[in-house]
Design an enzyme around this catalytic site. Structure first.
Site, PDB file in Angstrom:
ATOM      1  N   ARG A 176     -30.096  33.807  26.801  1.00  0.00           N
ATOM      2  CA  ARG A 176     -30.090  33.983  25.330  1.00  0.00           C
ATOM      3  C   ARG A 176     -30.471  35.422  24.958  1.00  0.00           C
ATOM      4  O   ARG A 176     -30.105  35.898  23.894  1.00  0.00           O
ATOM      5  CB  ARG A 176     -31.089  33.017  24.670  1.00  0.00           C
ATOM      6  CG  ARG A 176     -30.613  31.576  24.623  1.00  0.00           C
ATOM      7  CD  ARG A 176     -31.697  30.657  24.089  1.00  0.00           C
ATOM      8  NE  ARG A 176     -32.150  31.007  22.754  1.00  0.00           N
ATOM      9  CZ  ARG A 176     -31.571  30.627  21.612  1.00  0.00           C
ATOM     10  NH1 ARG A 176     -30.498  29.875  21.641  1.00  0.00           N
ATOM     11  NH2 ARG A 176     -32.077  30.984  20.447  1.00  0.00           N
ATOM     12  N   ARG A 253     -40.795  19.952  22.580  1.00  0.00           N
ATOM     13  CA  ARG A 253     -41.960  20.763  22.252  1.00  0.00           C
ATOM     14  C   ARG A 253     -42.144  20.721  20.744  1.00  0.00           C
ATOM     15  O   ARG A 253     -41.167  20.730  19.971  1.00  0.00           O
ATOM     16  CB  ARG A 253     -41.757  22.219  22.689  1.00  0.00           C
ATOM     17  CG  ARG A 253     -41.653  22.391  24.170  1.00  0.00           C
ATOM     18  CD  ARG A 253     -42.887  21.983  24.926  1.00  0.00           C
ATOM     19  NE  ARG A 253     -43.926  23.006  24.881  1.00  0.00           N
ATOM     20  CZ  ARG A 253     -45.137  22.840  25.389  1.00  0.00           C
ATOM     21  NH1 ARG A 253     -45.492  21.683  25.945  1.00  0.00           N
ATOM     22  NH2 ARG A 253     -46.021  23.820  25.335  1.00  0.00           N
ATOM     23  N   ARG A 283     -46.306  33.792  19.372  1.00  0.00           N
ATOM     24  CA  ARG A 283     -45.873  34.920  18.549  1.00  0.00           C
ATOM     25  C   ARG A 283     -46.554  34.890  17.188  1.00  0.00           C
ATOM     26  O   ARG A 283     -47.080  33.846  16.772  1.00  0.00           O
ATOM     27  CB  ARG A 283     -44.351  34.956  18.392  1.00  0.00           C
ATOM     28  CG  ARG A 283     -43.739  33.684  17.857  1.00  0.00           C
ATOM     29  CD  ARG A 283     -42.203  33.755  17.882  1.00  0.00           C
ATOM     30  NE  ARG A 283     -41.605  32.494  17.477  1.00  0.00           N
ATOM     31  CZ  ARG A 283     -40.309  32.250  17.439  1.00  0.00           C
ATOM     32  NH1 ARG A 283     -39.443  33.184  17.776  1.00  0.00           N
ATOM     33  NH2 ARG A 283     -39.840  31.079  17.063  1.00  0.00           N
ATOM     34  N   GLU A 304     -48.027  31.191  16.027  1.00  0.00           N
ATOM     35  CA  GLU A 304     -47.232  30.021  16.436  1.00  0.00           C
ATOM     36  C   GLU A 304     -47.738  29.499  17.782  1.00  0.00           C
ATOM     37  O   GLU A 304     -47.761  30.240  18.761  1.00  0.00           O
ATOM     38  CB  GLU A 304     -45.766  30.479  16.530  1.00  0.00           C
ATOM     39  CG  GLU A 304     -44.774  29.377  16.700  1.00  0.00           C
ATOM     40  CD  GLU A 304     -43.336  29.918  16.552  1.00  0.00           C
ATOM     41  OE1 GLU A 304     -43.082  30.817  15.717  1.00  0.00           O
ATOM     42  OE2 GLU A 304     -42.484  29.449  17.311  1.00  0.00           O
ATOM     43  N   TYR A 352     -30.477  22.779  22.371  1.00  0.00           N
ATOM     44  CA  TYR A 352     -31.031  23.830  21.533  1.00  0.00           C
ATOM     45  C   TYR A 352     -29.878  24.604  20.885  1.00  0.00           C
ATOM     46  O   TYR A 352     -29.233  25.416  21.515  1.00  0.00           O
ATOM     47  CB  TYR A 352     -31.943  24.777  22.318  1.00  0.00           C
ATOM     48  CG  TYR A 352     -32.550  25.785  21.371  1.00  0.00           C
ATOM     49  CD1 TYR A 352     -32.944  25.376  20.088  1.00  0.00           C
ATOM     50  CD2 TYR A 352     -32.682  27.103  21.697  1.00  0.00           C
ATOM     51  CE1 TYR A 352     -33.454  26.266  19.180  1.00  0.00           C
ATOM     52  CE2 TYR A 352     -33.201  28.008  20.788  1.00  0.00           C
ATOM     53  CZ  TYR A 352     -33.586  27.577  19.534  1.00  0.00           C
ATOM     54  OH  TYR A 352     -34.091  28.464  18.619  1.00  0.00           O
ATOM     55  N   ASP A 354     -28.443  27.101  17.838  1.00  0.00           N
ATOM     56  CA  ASP A 354     -28.727  28.005  16.732  1.00  0.00           C
ATOM     57  C   ASP A 354     -28.022  27.466  15.489  1.00  0.00           C
ATOM     58  O   ASP A 354     -27.099  26.645  15.574  1.00  0.00           O
ATOM     59  CB  ASP A 354     -28.230  29.414  17.072  1.00  0.00           C
ATOM     60  CG  ASP A 354     -29.161  30.091  18.079  1.00  0.00           C
ATOM     61  OD1 ASP A 354     -30.381  29.864  18.005  1.00  0.00           O
ATOM     62  OD2 ASP A 354     -28.657  30.828  18.943  1.00  0.00           O
TER      63      ASP A 354
END
Ligand code: FAD
Ligand code: UDP
Length: 385
Positions: A176, A253, A283, A304, A352, A354
């Site tokens: 990615r 998660r 982050r 986070e 996952y 986007d």
């Protein structure tokens, strides 16, 4: 939840559900959209912080990036997009480096004034040669950038983000991010990157604003309840949740955000990543930097934290493993055996995705649904390959 006529039910008012609802409503269908949340937008939800007035990305930073012109055309009907350049720093041992790794990062990290060609040769010498295709995140990273960069920027972050050794995570997750031998520091490699001027929740609200669409918020859907003769169900919630977790729980998660406010600015870039394992968060995001066209004296930021999703937590990231999952295969098979239900979106397909990919897939799913309905063909459980 009763509606007259054979309406289509869409479970979830995130971008996947809203896209499907809009396309079907424009094609003349009655659509009921239900969401257990009290707002539309799903994980892209944005709202103004009441104290500072800053648009907050409630479930983590969301930047719209895509090369898909059909998707851009579709979203541009519902929001004005401001051009946006996403810059990210990584804090490694208290020093800031640009991410994705670029020529500046390499010069600063290795302390050498490389030309582009020298940097490429230097990284190439460090990359570990494999006699097979990389089988997981760690092998992909080591064979692309070598151990020093991997350990500084990826090993700890990936362990914190996924709660698993990087050798258990698929190689595609590493891919990615780009490695660059020039000074380009934009985080995404897509031709266009933008931010909806009024936030994602307003954009999704406009998508759902159609006479053929009714939205019921605060309305959880259970597949065992009587939902009154819908002609089809598009389900964008968690795949295992549809089956009431009957085979066990798929791994996700979850995230926790610790918000804090400061006067002025907190950091140089919108997001600073913390790959070091001794920092408990992954982050820090400074929300006003996602709307550079607005000006605020104060600032709101979010630390986070990633953790394993339990039964009472909100699933954020499906955890796909390098070794695959027989549990996931079982749920996919159970879904495929159903009639009249299709699974779409990030949680519904357990991938996952986007935002642009989720919208692109939802557009294809709705068009395929319309074609199959016209041809009297079975509508599949999944539309992606
Ligand atoms: P969701 O947004 O999860 O929507 C599903 C909806 O279904 C939710 O509103 C939920 O409440 C509802 N629901 C679930 N179960 C039920 C039920 N049983 N009954 C009723 N309602 C139900 N993508 C990008 O392109 N750029 C980014 O920068 C980016 N950053 C991200 C950062 C984070 C921290 C995360 C977690 C994701 C990020 N993404 C990003 C991905 C993006 O969030 C997804 O692509 C997008 O949210 C997918 O939308 P969706 O509609 O498929 O799912
Ligand atoms: N990653 C990392 N260090 C970073 C940023 C990312 O190790 O500073 C890894 C991590 O495993 C992450 C993956 O690279 O899941 C992909 O990063 P991306 O920024 O695409 O993740 P996102 O925040 O969009 O989920």
């Amino acid at each position: 939840m009763a509606l007259e006529g054979p309406a289509v039910l869409v479970v979830g008012a995130g971008i996947s559900g809203a896209t499907i609802a809009r396309v079907l409503a424009e094609a003349g269908h009655e659509v009921l959209v239900v969401d257990s949340a009290t707002h539309v937008g799903g994980h892209c939800h944005t709202e103004r912080d009441p104290e500072t007035g800053i648009m907050r990305h409630v479930h983590g930073p969301h930047i719209f990036h895509s090369d898909d012109e059909h998707v851009w055309h579709f979203v541009s009907r519902f929001a004005i997009f401001e051009p946006f350049e996403f810059a990210v720093d990584a804090d490694v041992g208290g020093r800031l480096f640009h991410l994705p790794i670029n020529l500046d990062t390499l010069r600063a990290f290795f302390g050498k004034d490389f030309t582009s060609a020298q940097a490429e040769a230097y990284v190439g010498e460090r990359a570990i040669k494999l006699d097979h295709a990389p089988r997981n995140f760690e092998e992909q990273a080591l064979s692309s950038i070598g151990p020093e960069l991997y350990e500084a920027f990826f090993k700890g972050y990936t362990q914190k983000q996924w709660g698993r050794a990087p050798a258990d995570i698929p190689a595609a997750v590493f891919r990615r991010l780009q490695l660059r031998f020039n000074e380009d520091r934009t985080y995404f490699h897509h031709a266009r990157v933008g931010m909806p001027r009024e936030g994602y929740t307003a954009m999704v609200g406009h998508m759902l604003d159609h006479p053929g669409i009714r939205v019921e918020l605060g309305t959880p859907y259970r597949s065992d309840q009587d939902v009154g003769g819908f002609s089809h169900v598009f389900y964008t919630g968690p795949l295992d949740g549809y089956f009431d977790y009957q085979f066990g729980r798929l791994p996700y998660r979850s995230l926790r955000f610790e918000n804090f406010r400061v006067d002025g600015d907190f950091q140089q870039t919108a997001t600073v990543n913390y790959p070091d394992l001794d920092v408990p968060y992954t982050r820090i995001t400074e929300h006003k930097k996602f709307a550079p066209w607005e000006h605020f004296e104060r600032s709101i930021c979010s630390r986070e934290y990633s953790f394993e999703c339990g039964a009472k937590d909100t699933p954020y990231y499906p955890v796909n493993l390098a070794s695959g999952s027989s549990l996931l295969d079982r749920y996919r098979q159970a879904a495929t055996d159903l009639e009249g239900v299709s699974f779409v979106g990030r949680l519904g397909t357990f991938r996952y995705l986007d935002m642009d990919v989720a919208i692109g897939e939802a557009l294809k799913a709705s068009r395929s649904f319309l074609e199959r309905r016209n041809a009297n063909e079975k509508v599949p459980a999944f539309f992606h390959a």
